[in-house]
Design an enzyme around this catalytic site. Structure first.
Site, short mmCIF file in Angstrom:
data_model
loop_
_atom_site.label_atom_id
_atom_site.label_comp_id
_atom_site.label_asym_id
_atom_site.label_seq_id
_atom_site.Cartn_x
_atom_site.Cartn_y
_atom_site.Cartn_z
CB SER A 155 -1.47 0.13 1.16
OG SER A 155 -1.94 1.16 0.81
CG ASP A 204 -3.69 -3.23 -3.71
OD1 ASP A 204 -4.00 -2.90 -5.63
OD2 ASP A 204 -4.42 -2.60 -3.46
CG HIS A 215 -5.78 -2.38 -0.13
ND1 HIS A 215 -4.97 -2.23 -1.00
CD2 HIS A 215 -4.80 -1.47 0.97
CE1 HIS A 215 -3.94 -1.23 -0.81
NE2 HIS A 215 -4.07 -0.67 0.38
#
Length: 500
Positions: free
Chosen positions: A169, A193, A274
């Site tokens: 992330s 991601d 996610h």
């Protein structure tokens, strides 16, 4: 990320309005320079970034904390200067504690690379803030990692080529900053991601990019084509892999979303998609004998049509840890399907069906299903997804995938679903009737089905069991068996990945 991931959008919007911005950023918005500059107050405070060298798979084992200029911890924890060194970089957090995925990744790396150094970059104090403030801190953390790497390079036998930064992330962009600031070139960066808000559409030096390491590979699992996307949509690496199109992941689907809304647990569904990038990477470490392969394609729709299952000229690659370096490519989009859980591997098949008709039936919308029968197993009944429409008197291409290794294919059952009582199917029936009122009987003819395996690159041709019967209509089925000359291997260069 924490269970409060969806609050990311809320906090970001609040920040924009509070700052007097007339329009909040969108998926394609440009990045404001001020959002990436550390606040003046931050320069007066020593950044709270710690480097935890994990020496055990046990999450309760604290390991050693490394600091620039202090060599004793390197000796105490037997830091191996000649081995691979992994830096795991977490993302934004609203809980202020490590998520479970981090411990699983540490354990998987130790299992796969027993002599490697596994370092967890702990920047929780700087990440446990409003999302916009955490974004401002990514540059600071990137500088801290670069300083650590520069110091390690002063040691004998340490090589940046053995360094692999793994960022999840917001941590993916931290890894990008670190790779940009370090003296030299890091061997590899894997972005799991990478965060989208405040990075989508940003300049190359303000986000993860192919320039940040010798090889940058990225997994995108939570992108959206509408509204704000938690994960970045644009390609940011040498290869960018979009499992299941990069958005709706199996096991985190719409039904789960609706159920979670009803029970007030929507954050778990967002977290599921996610975080899927992390679990795909862990899967590539622990299930080395079941690698997943992705295929280069211009977009998700073409992949869904089954057009992009070629391994020629580096058009396919393993995903996760097993990805092969393709330094000559940049922003190469690759796609694959996966299962809902580990092992995530599936088996892709391209099906080419030449559909012809002796009647002018106009536009039709059939619902086709196939069942594949192999030497190892038989598939479930699989839908043929029609991305656009069925072309008559033309070859139509489809993508199907199975969760089991069927072995060598022996026969195929093709079924044209009969009319059902759903409103959608009734509407399809009505539209088909209007398109061909003078030919009420609907019938298509199919003589052959050509099948290509994505994983083995082998091709097969199947012919109808009865050469005199090639017609199929709603509620009927056709059987196909391998043609006498059906088994052929494509005469092309060998795949660029080691296929099982």
């Amino acid at each position: 990320m924490s269970n409060s991931v969806p609050l990311l959008c809320f906090w970001s919007l609040c920040y924009c309005f509070a700052a007097g911005s007339p329009v909040p950023f969108g998926p394609e918005g440009r990045l404001e320079d001020k959002l990436h500059k550390p606040k003046a107050t931050q320069t007066e405070v020593k950044p709270s970034v710690r480097f935890n060298l994990r020496t055990s798979k046990d999450p309760e084992h604290e390991g050693c904390y490394l600091s620039v200029g202090h060599s004793q911890p390197l000796e105490d924890c037997s830091f191996n200067m000649t081995a691979k060194t992994f830096f795991i970089i977490h993302g934004w957090t609203m809980s202020g504690i490590f998520e479970n995925w981090l411990h699983k990744l540490v354990s998987a790396l130790h299992t796969r690379e027993k002599d490697a150094n596994v370092v967890v970059v702990d920047w929780l104090p700087l990440a446990h803030q409003l999302y916009t403030d955490a974004v401002n801190n990514t540059r600071v953390v990137g500088h801290s990692i670069a300083r650590m790497l520069d110091w390690l390079q002063e040691k004998d036998d340490f090589s940046l080529g053995n360094v692999h930064l793994i960022g999840y992330s917001l941590g993916a962009h931290v890894a990008g900053y670190a790779g940009n600031f370090v003296k030299g070139t890091v061997g590899r960066i894997t972005g799991l991601d990478p965060a989208g808000p405040m990075f989508e559409g940003a300049d190359i030096h303000k986000r993860l990019s192919p320039d940040d390491a010798d090889f940058v590979d990225v997994l995108h699992t939570y992108t959206r084509s509408f509204g704000l996307s938690i994960g970045i949509q644009m390609p940011v690496g040498h290869i960018d892999i979009y499992p299941n199109g990069g958005d709706f992941q199996p096991g985190c689907g719409l039904n789960d979303v609706l159920g979670s809304i009803a029970y007030g647990t929507i954050t778990e569904v967002v977290k599921c998609e996610h975080e899927r990038a992390v679990h795909l990477f862990v899967d590539s470490l622990v299930n080395q004998d079941k690698p997943s392969f992705a295929f280069q394609c211009t977009d998700s729709n073409r992949f869904k049509k089954g057009i992009c299952l070629s391994c020629r000229k580096n058009r396919c690659n393993s995903i996760g840890y097993n990805a092969k370096k393709m330094r000559n490519k940049r922003n190469s989009k690759m796609y694959l399907k996966t299962r809902a859980g580990m092992p995530f591997r599936v088996y892709h098949y391209q099906m080419k069906i030449h559909v012809f008709s002796y009647k002018n039936m106009g536009e039709i919308e059939p619902t086709f299903y196939v069942t594949l029968y192999g030497t190892n197993a038989d598939s479930q009944t699989l839908p043929l997804e029609i991305v656009e429409r069925i072309e008559q008197n033309a070859t139509n291409t489809f993508l199907v995938y199975t969760e089991e290794d069927l072995g060598d294919l022996l026969k195929i059952q093709l079924t044209w679903e009969g009319a059902s009582q759903s409103w959608y199917n009734l509407w399809k029936e009505f539209r088909s009737y209007l398109s061909q009122p003078r030919n009420p009987g609907r019938e298509l003819n199919i003589r052959r089905i050509r099948v290509k395996s994505g994983e083995t690159q082998r091709k097969l041709t199947f012919c109808t069991e009865d050469p005199e019967n090639t017609s199929i209509s709603p509620g009927r089925e056709l059987w196909f068996r391998k043609c006498r000359d059906g088994w052929r291997m494509k005469n092309e260069t060998s795949p660029t990945v080691e296929l099982p």
